[in-house]
Design a protein around this motif. Structure first.
Motif, short mmCIF file in Angstrom:
data_model
loop_
_atom_site.label_atom_id
_atom_site.label_comp_id
_atom_site.label_asym_id
_atom_site.label_seq_id
_atom_site.Cartn_x
_atom_site.Cartn_y
_atom_site.Cartn_z
N LEU A 3 0.83 -1.21 0.00
CA LEU A 3 0.00 0.00 0.00
C LEU A 3 0.86 1.26 0.00
N ASP A 4 0.32 2.31 -0.58
CA ASP A 4 1.00 3.60 -0.52
C ASP A 4 0.80 4.19 0.88
N LYS A 5 1.52 5.27 1.17
CA LYS A 5 1.53 5.87 2.50
C LYS A 5 0.13 6.24 3.00
N ASP A 6 -0.63 6.96 2.21
CA ASP A 6 -1.94 7.42 2.67
C ASP A 6 -2.90 6.27 2.91
N THR A 7 -2.90 5.29 2.03
CA THR A 7 -3.79 4.14 2.21
C THR A 7 -3.38 3.33 3.43
N TYR A 8 -2.08 3.13 3.59
CA TYR A 8 -1.59 2.34 4.73
C TYR A 8 -1.98 3.02 6.05
N ARG A 9 -1.78 4.32 6.13
CA ARG A 9 -2.14 5.05 7.36
C ARG A 9 -3.64 4.98 7.62
N LYS A 73 1.23 4.81 18.26
CA LYS A 73 1.15 6.22 18.66
C LYS A 73 1.38 7.14 17.45
N HIS A 74 2.29 6.74 16.57
CA HIS A 74 2.51 7.52 15.35
C HIS A 74 1.27 7.48 14.46
N TRP A 75 0.72 6.29 14.28
CA TRP A 75 -0.43 6.14 13.39
C TRP A 75 -1.63 6.93 13.91
N MET A 76 -1.80 6.99 15.22
CA MET A 76 -2.98 7.63 15.80
C MET A 76 -2.78 9.12 16.08
N GLU A 77 -1.60 9.61 15.80
CA GLU A 77 -1.30 11.02 16.05
C GLU A 77 -2.30 11.92 15.32
N GLY A 78 -2.91 12.83 16.07
CA GLY A 78 -3.85 13.77 15.49
C GLY A 78 -5.25 13.22 15.28
N GLN A 79 -5.49 11.96 15.64
CA GLN A 79 -6.81 11.37 15.48
C GLN A 79 -7.67 11.62 16.71
N SER A 80 -8.94 11.69 16.51
CA SER A 80 -9.88 11.85 17.61
C SER A 80 -10.14 10.48 18.23
N VAL A 81 -9.81 10.35 19.51
CA VAL A 81 -10.05 9.09 20.23
C VAL A 81 -10.77 9.40 21.53
N SER A 82 -11.33 8.36 22.13
CA SER A 82 -12.02 8.54 23.41
C SER A 82 -11.02 8.92 24.50
N ALA A 83 -11.55 9.30 25.66
CA ALA A 83 -10.67 9.65 26.79
C ALA A 83 -9.81 8.46 27.19
N GLU A 101 10.80 7.47 8.97
CA GLU A 101 10.06 7.39 7.72
C GLU A 101 8.87 6.45 7.92
N TRP A 102 7.79 6.67 7.21
CA TRP A 102 6.61 5.85 7.37
C TRP A 102 6.90 4.39 7.03
N THR A 103 7.83 4.14 6.09
CA THR A 103 8.16 2.75 5.74
C THR A 103 8.89 2.05 6.89
N GLU A 104 9.68 2.79 7.66
CA GLU A 104 10.32 2.21 8.84
C GLU A 104 9.26 1.81 9.86
N LEU A 105 8.29 2.70 10.06
CA LEU A 105 7.20 2.41 10.99
C LEU A 105 6.38 1.21 10.51
N ARG A 106 6.07 1.21 9.23
CA ARG A 106 5.31 0.10 8.64
C ARG A 106 6.04 -1.22 8.84
N ASP A 107 7.32 -1.25 8.52
CA ASP A 107 8.09 -2.50 8.64
C ASP A 107 8.16 -2.96 10.10
N ARG A 108 8.39 -2.02 10.99
CA ARG A 108 8.45 -2.37 12.42
C ARG A 108 7.12 -2.95 12.88
N TRP A 109 6.02 -2.32 12.47
CA TRP A 109 4.69 -2.77 12.86
C TRP A 109 4.40 -4.16 12.29
#
Length: 135
Positions: A3-9, A73-83, A101-109
């Protein structure tokens, strides 16, 4: 991984609601397995298999907190979540000095989830076999 960056996120953010339900099973499973270990006669094959299962569960949870959670935490940054979600994602180390880089995060995940799946499978097999071996 294709997947590309936007779709993966976008896909990553889908996991959050489901994990809040399923994620509670891991600590409960550890408690139940520790209780089973306590009740299994020491020194038996079943005891060692239950111990392997318990260690596998502990490794799985440790892998989540050390490898997966910081990426979430990176993926959810700026997202609206419950308390409670905000509290959950607030747990852990602070942000890295360098934004990966997002690919580093993706690979780690992805690879940490593969490791969790393998170790969890070993634990499940050990637990199932412990129930059928003779004391």
């Amino acid at each position: 991984m294709r997947l590309d960056k936007d779709t993966y996120r976008a896909v990553q953010r889908i996991y959050y609601p489901g994990f809040t339900i399923g994620g509670a099973a891991e600590p409960l499973g550890i408690i139940a397995t520790a209780l089973l270990l306590f009740l299994t006669p020491a020194g038996t094959v079943a005891f060692w298999l239950v111990l392997i299962a318990l260690l596998a569960m502990l490794f799985t949870v440790a892998t989540y907190w050390l490898a997966v959670h910081p990426v979430n935490k990176h993926w959810m940054e700026g997202q609206s979540v419950s308390a409670s979600g905000a509290t959950f994602f607030g747990v852990g180390s602070k942000r890295e000095a360098r934004k990966p880089e997002w690919t580093e995060l993706r690979d780690r995940w992805e690879y940490s989830h593969v490791a969790r799946a393998v170790v969890t499978s070993v634990g499940l097999i050990a637990l199932v076999v412990s129930l059928v071996v003779q004391p």
